[in-house]
Motif scaffolding. Structure first.
Motif, PDB file in Angstrom:
ATOM      1  N   GLN A   1      99.350  84.960  68.645  1.00 17.17           N
ATOM      2  CA  GLN A   1      99.307  85.995  69.329  1.00 17.17           C
ATOM      3  C   GLN A   1      98.189  86.929  69.269  1.00 17.17           C
ATOM      4  O   GLN A   1      97.683  87.047  70.584  1.00 17.17           O
ATOM      5  N   SER A   2      97.754  87.078  68.174  1.00 17.72           N
ATOM      6  CA  SER A   2      96.652  88.075  68.272  1.00 17.72           C
ATOM      7  C   SER A   2      95.414  87.487  68.741  1.00 17.72           C
ATOM      8  O   SER A   2      94.687  88.234  69.638  1.00 17.72           O
ATOM      9  N   ILE A   3      94.957  86.294  68.470  1.00 12.83           N
ATOM     10  CA  ILE A   3      93.814  85.673  69.046  1.00 12.83           C
ATOM     11  C   ILE A   3      93.888  85.372  70.356  1.00 12.83           C
ATOM     12  O   ILE A   3      92.883  85.628  71.241  1.00 12.83           O
ATOM     13  N   SER A   4      95.137  85.022  70.853  1.00 14.45           N
ATOM     14  CA  SER A   4      95.257  84.698  72.248  1.00 14.45           C
ATOM     15  C   SER A   4      95.064  86.181  73.097  1.00 14.45           C
ATOM     16  O   SER A   4      94.071  86.023  74.164  1.00 14.45           O
ATOM     17  N   TYR A   5      95.584  87.334  72.531  1.00 19.12           N
ATOM     18  CA  TYR A   5      95.329  88.406  73.209  1.00 19.12           C
ATOM     19  C   TYR A   5      94.038  89.006  73.303  1.00 19.12           C
ATOM     20  O   TYR A   5      93.371  89.209  74.443  1.00 19.12           O
ATOM     21  N   THR A   6      93.335  88.623  72.129  1.00 16.58           N
ATOM     22  CA  THR A   6      91.971  89.007  71.938  1.00 16.58           C
ATOM     23  C   THR A   6      90.965  88.282  72.997  1.00 16.58           C
ATOM     24  O   THR A   6      90.119  88.706  73.530  1.00 16.58           O
ATOM     25  N   ASN A   7      91.307  86.967  73.074  1.00 15.71           N
ATOM     26  CA  ASN A   7      90.522  85.996  73.852  1.00 15.71           C
ATOM     27  C   ASN A   7      90.577  86.489  75.378  1.00 15.71           C
ATOM     28  O   ASN A   7      89.747  86.335  76.261  1.00 15.71           O
ATOM     29  N   GLN A   8      91.946  87.081  75.675  1.00 15.80           N
ATOM     30  CA  GLN A   8      92.170  87.360  77.174  1.00 15.80           C
ATOM     31  C   GLN A   8      91.520  88.831  77.533  1.00 15.80           C
ATOM     32  O   GLN A   8      90.962  88.820  78.517  1.00 15.80           O
ATOM     33  N   ILE A   9      90.998  89.650  76.518  1.00 14.47           N
ATOM     34  CA  ILE A   9      90.817  90.650  76.906  1.00 14.47           C
ATOM     35  C   ILE A   9      89.165  91.018  76.819  1.00 14.47           C
ATOM     36  O   ILE A   9      88.627  91.922  77.181  1.00 14.47           O
TER      37      ILE A   9
END
Length: 257
Positions: A89-97
């Motif tokens: 969840q963390s790396i997915s969120y970071t990649n999105q923003i």
């Protein structure tokens, strides 16, 4: 000469801001960052740009390496399925923003920085890595066998090695023989500015002090100070809770584990 070193901000802008305020008081001659600017909180772009605009020499952490390449693997070596799910969840969120320019910056960060000082006609080598010289995400915990640590430092000929990744600060000194004299190697984990895991919620950074008499043959001539910095932990924790990130990351900030 006073040299400040910090690591593992992990998108915690309040903690980074407190660090910059503190170095206005401690006034180092140089500053280095040992990576993991992003992940686990909501301010990856702001953290990247605060460091960029100050021109601070920075190496890539495992999280920076992954996000720089839009990878879904942060190289964190999570041990449980729950940790793996939260990490995803963390790396997915970071990649999105994360922004386009910020991602380009992360992708070009070097793997390590090595400095050579010539003090009193003697060379002193300082190595900065994120995990270890061998691997960006290798964990060098304080209980690592001394022979193993010496092998790790011997290959790059490091008299002083600075690293992060574990978020647990320590300073170990190893004795060995060189040119018929007793010499010393220093292994220093910086801890973490933005995500401490040693039970102390304050950010942690290092101040290295060298002078013309600093030498590998005199362990007291190389001074390492751990500096703790208070910041608005609740602001950083609340930012996690108000985002799609797992609330457990907020609890980790409040309890430093």
């Amino acid at each position: 000469m006073k040299i400040a070193l910090f690591s593992d901000i992990h998108a915690n802008l309040p903690a980074l801001g407190a660090f910059f305020q503190d170095i206005e008081k401690t006034k180092p001659d140089a500053i280095y960052c040992l990576g993991d600017l992003v992940g686990y909180n909501i301010w990856p772009n702001e953290v990247i740009n605060e460091i960029r605009k100050r021109g601070i020499p920075t190496i890539a952490g495992n999280y920076d390496f992954g996000v720089g390449r839009t990878s879904d693997d942060c190289g964190c070596a999570y041990k449980t399925d729950e940790d793996k799910a939260m990490g995803s969840q963390s790396i997915s969120y970071t990649n999105q923003i994360v922004g386009i320019e910020e991602r380009k910056y992360l992708r070009t960060l070097p793997a390590h920085i090595q400095l050579e000082y010539q003090l009193d006609e003697e060379k002193l080598f300082v190595l900065m890595v994120h995990g270890s010289p061998r691997k960006i995400n290798e964990y060098l915990f304080e209980d690592r066998d001394e022979k193993s640590m010496m092998r790790i430092m011997d290959a790059p000929n490091a008299d002083i090695m600075f690293f992060g990744h574990t978020h647990k600060p320590y300073h170990r000194v190893f004795e060995y023989e060189k040119d018929g004299k007793t010499a010393y190697r220093h292994a220093v984990n910086l801890g973490s500015i933005g995500k401490p895991k040693d039970g102390d919620v304050r950010g942690c950074y290092i101040m290295l002090t060298l002078d013309e008499n600093s030498s590998k043959f005199n362990k007291e001539s190389i001074k390492v100070e751990f500096i703790r910095v208070e910041y608005d932990v609740e602001k950083a924790a609340k930012a996690v809770e108000d985002s799609i990130l797992p609330n457990a990351y907020a609890d980790m900030l409040r309890k430093a584990y």
